[in-house]
Each structure stands twice: as structure tokens, then as C-alpha cells.
Design a protein around this motif. Structure first.
Motif, mmCIF file in Angstrom:
data_model
loop_
_atom_site.group_PDB
_atom_site.id
_atom_site.type_symbol
_atom_site.label_atom_id
_atom_site.label_comp_id
_atom_site.label_asym_id
_atom_site.label_seq_id
_atom_site.Cartn_x
_atom_site.Cartn_y
_atom_site.Cartn_z
ATOM 1 N N MET A 7 0.842 -1.197 0.000
ATOM 2 C CA MET A 7 0.000 0.000 0.000
ATOM 3 C C MET A 7 0.869 1.236 0.000
ATOM 4 S SD MET A 7 -1.442 0.512 3.885
ATOM 5 C CE MET A 7 -2.131 -1.106 3.996
ATOM 6 N N LYS A 8 0.278 2.316 -0.389
ATOM 7 C CA LYS A 8 0.978 3.592 -0.404
ATOM 8 C C LYS A 8 0.785 4.272 0.955
ATOM 9 C CE LYS A 8 0.603 4.107 -5.350
ATOM 10 N NZ LYS A 8 1.908 3.619 -5.630
ATOM 11 N N TYR A 9 1.678 5.189 1.288
ATOM 12 C CA TYR A 9 1.573 5.906 2.551
ATOM 13 C C TYR A 9 0.225 6.623 2.659
ATOM 14 C CZ TYR A 9 6.478 5.161 3.705
ATOM 15 O OH TYR A 9 7.682 4.598 4.044
ATOM 16 N N SER A 10 -0.266 7.169 1.541
ATOM 17 C CA SER A 10 -1.547 7.884 1.573
ATOM 18 C C SER A 10 -2.695 6.940 1.934
ATOM 19 C CB SER A 10 -1.817 8.581 0.247
ATOM 20 O OG SER A 10 -1.747 7.668 -0.821
ATOM 21 N N GLU A 11 -2.617 5.681 1.513
ATOM 22 C CA GLU A 11 -3.659 4.701 1.862
ATOM 23 C C GLU A 11 -3.609 4.385 3.355
ATOM 24 O OE1 GLU A 11 -5.114 0.159 0.869
ATOM 25 O OE2 GLU A 11 -3.697 1.137 -0.491
ATOM 26 N N LEU A 12 -2.401 4.277 3.911
ATOM 27 C CA LEU A 12 -2.268 4.035 5.348
ATOM 28 C C LEU A 12 -2.871 5.205 6.129
ATOM 29 C CD1 LEU A 12 -1.183 2.204 7.617
ATOM 30 C CD2 LEU A 12 0.930 3.538 7.510
ATOM 31 N N ALA A 26 2.221 17.382 11.996
ATOM 32 C CA ALA A 26 3.319 16.771 11.243
ATOM 33 C C ALA A 26 4.624 17.410 11.681
ATOM 34 C CB ALA A 26 3.119 16.977 9.749
ATOM 35 N N GLU A 27 5.649 16.609 11.718
ATOM 36 C CA GLU A 27 7.002 17.109 11.957
ATOM 37 C C GLU A 27 7.859 16.561 10.833
ATOM 38 O OE1 GLU A 27 8.459 16.248 15.885
ATOM 39 O OE2 GLU A 27 6.664 17.065 16.831
ATOM 40 N N GLY A 28 8.188 17.418 9.896
ATOM 41 C CA GLY A 28 8.921 16.956 8.714
ATOM 42 C C GLY A 28 8.043 16.026 7.904
ATOM 43 N N SER A 29 8.515 14.823 7.650
ATOM 44 C CA SER A 29 7.740 13.868 6.855
ATOM 45 C C SER A 29 7.108 12.796 7.742
ATOM 46 C CB SER A 29 8.638 13.213 5.805
ATOM 47 O OG SER A 29 9.697 12.529 6.436
ATOM 48 N N HIS A 30 6.817 13.147 8.988
ATOM 49 C CA HIS A 30 6.179 12.210 9.915
ATOM 50 C C HIS A 30 4.881 12.804 10.438
ATOM 51 C CE1 HIS A 30 10.282 10.666 9.853
ATOM 52 N NE2 HIS A 30 9.738 9.507 10.168
ATOM 53 N N TYR A 31 3.840 11.983 10.441
ATOM 54 C CA TYR A 31 2.530 12.399 10.929
ATOM 55 C C TYR A 31 2.311 11.826 12.326
ATOM 56 C CZ TYR A 31 0.700 14.067 6.394
ATOM 57 O OH TYR A 31 0.454 14.755 5.242
ATOM 58 N N LYS A 35 -6.144 9.658 19.364
ATOM 59 C CA LYS A 35 -7.431 8.996 19.544
ATOM 60 C C LYS A 35 -7.582 8.724 21.034
ATOM 61 C CE LYS A 35 -10.019 4.895 18.044
ATOM 62 N NZ LYS A 35 -9.936 3.686 17.213
ATOM 63 N N ASP A 36 -8.671 9.168 21.606
ATOM 64 C CA ASP A 36 -8.961 8.949 23.021
ATOM 65 C C ASP A 36 -7.815 9.421 23.916
ATOM 66 O OD1 ASP A 36 -11.375 7.767 22.240
ATOM 67 O OD2 ASP A 36 -10.455 5.777 22.131
ATOM 68 N N GLY A 37 -7.202 10.554 23.567
ATOM 69 C CA GLY A 37 -6.138 11.125 24.376
ATOM 70 C C GLY A 37 -4.782 10.475 24.217
ATOM 71 N N VAL A 38 -4.659 9.530 23.298
ATOM 72 C CA VAL A 38 -3.400 8.828 23.064
ATOM 73 C C VAL A 38 -2.816 9.304 21.732
ATOM 74 C CG1 VAL A 38 -2.345 6.573 22.657
ATOM 75 C CG2 VAL A 38 -4.205 6.802 24.303
ATOM 76 N N MET A 39 -1.513 9.588 21.718
ATOM 77 C CA MET A 39 -0.848 9.999 20.486
ATOM 78 C C MET A 39 0.027 8.856 19.971
ATOM 79 S SD MET A 39 1.510 13.308 19.627
ATOM 80 C CE MET A 39 0.154 14.410 19.943
ATOM 81 N N THR A 40 0.028 8.690 18.655
ATOM 82 C CA THR A 40 0.840 7.644 18.039
ATOM 83 C C THR A 40 2.311 8.028 18.056
ATOM 84 O OG1 THR A 40 0.738 8.612 15.826
ATOM 85 C CG2 THR A 40 -0.993 7.017 16.418
ATOM 86 N N GLU A 41 3.132 7.028 17.782
ATOM 87 C CA GLU A 41 4.538 7.289 17.508
ATOM 88 C C GLU A 41 4.597 8.014 16.160
ATOM 89 O OE1 GLU A 41 6.370 3.398 15.660
ATOM 90 O OE2 GLU A 41 4.914 2.882 17.208
ATOM 91 N N PRO A 42 5.738 8.564 15.757
ATOM 92 C CA PRO A 42 5.811 9.219 14.441
ATOM 93 C C PRO A 42 5.541 8.207 13.322
ATOM 94 C CG PRO A 42 7.793 9.643 15.734
ATOM 95 C CD PRO A 42 6.987 8.635 16.485
ATOM 96 N N ILE A 43 4.588 8.524 12.457
ATOM 97 C CA ILE A 43 4.234 7.664 11.334
ATOM 98 C C ILE A 43 4.795 8.320 10.072
ATOM 99 C CG2 ILE A 43 2.355 6.566 10.045
ATOM 100 C CD1 ILE A 43 2.361 5.747 12.986
ATOM 101 N N PRO A 44 5.732 7.669 9.365
ATOM 102 C CA PRO A 44 6.282 8.288 8.162
ATOM 103 C C PRO A 44 5.194 8.515 7.120
ATOM 104 C CG PRO A 44 7.239 6.105 8.523
ATOM 105 C CD PRO A 44 6.262 6.349 9.612
ATOM 106 N N TYR A 45 5.301 9.622 6.377
ATOM 107 C CA TYR A 45 4.345 9.915 5.320
ATOM 108 C C TYR A 45 5.110 10.395 4.095
ATOM 109 C CZ TYR A 45 0.483 11.691 2.638
ATOM 110 O OH TYR A 45 -0.423 11.907 1.631
ATOM 111 N N HIS A 46 5.014 9.640 3.016
ATOM 112 C CA HIS A 46 5.695 9.993 1.784
ATOM 113 C C HIS A 46 4.741 9.871 0.600
ATOM 114 C CE1 HIS A 46 9.448 10.209 3.967
ATOM 115 N NE2 HIS A 46 9.164 9.045 4.515
ATOM 116 N N GLY A 47 3.481 10.223 0.825
ATOM 117 C CA GLY A 47 2.482 10.316 -0.239
ATOM 118 C C GLY A 47 2.326 9.092 -1.104
ATOM 119 N N SER A 48 2.773 9.205 -2.367
ATOM 120 C CA SER A 48 2.504 8.154 -3.335
ATOM 121 C C SER A 48 3.527 7.018 -3.305
ATOM 122 C CB SER A 48 2.456 8.741 -4.748
ATOM 123 O OG SER A 48 3.723 9.291 -5.079
#
Length: 65
Positions: A7-12, A26-31, A35-48
Motif C-alpha cells: 500500500m501507499k503511505y496515503s492509503e495508510l 506533522a514534523e517533517g515527513s512524519h505524521y 485517539k482517546d487522548g493517546v498519540m501515536t509514535e511518528p508515522i512516516p508519510y511519503h504520499g505516493s
């Protein structure tokens, strides 16, 4: 174990939003999502570009997306 197809990053990103996670910032290329007061770890995002299978599986299992 359930195998995911490539899958592509945009689909994730769409899967996170559909599962109820809200884009926080977003911080740089990480989103970051919240949810419910919990924040995820940095999730890389590189579009297509495609996300690696191992990383995709880890994130999908950990955040149930």
C-alpha cells in the motif's frame, strides 16, 4: 497471521482516519495521530510511495487500523 497487500503511505493515512484516529500534526515527513487522548509514535508519510510491508504490518497491528 493476516497478510496485507502493498500500500501507499496515503492509503495508510486513510486507514488511520477511517479507524477513528485524528491527524494531530506533522514534523517533517512524519505524521502524528490522536485517539482517546493517546498519540501515536511518528508515522512516516511519503504520499505516493509504497510503505514497507514490515512497517505497515507493525502499525496496523499496534493501532488496529
Amino acid at each position: 497471521m493476516h497478510r496485507i497487500r502493498p500500500m501507499k503511505y496515503s492509503e495508510l493515512h486513510r486507514r488511520f482516519v477511517k479507524a477513528g484516529w485524528t491527524f494531530d500534526h506533522a514534523e517533517g515527513s512524519h505524521y502524528f495521530y490522536t485517539k482517546d487522548g493517546v498519540m501515536t509514535e511518528p508515522i512516516p508519510y511519503h504520499g505516493s510511495h509504497e510503505i514497507g510491508k514490515g512497517l505497515a504490518n507493525k502499525l496496523i497491528r499496534k493501532y488496529k487500523v
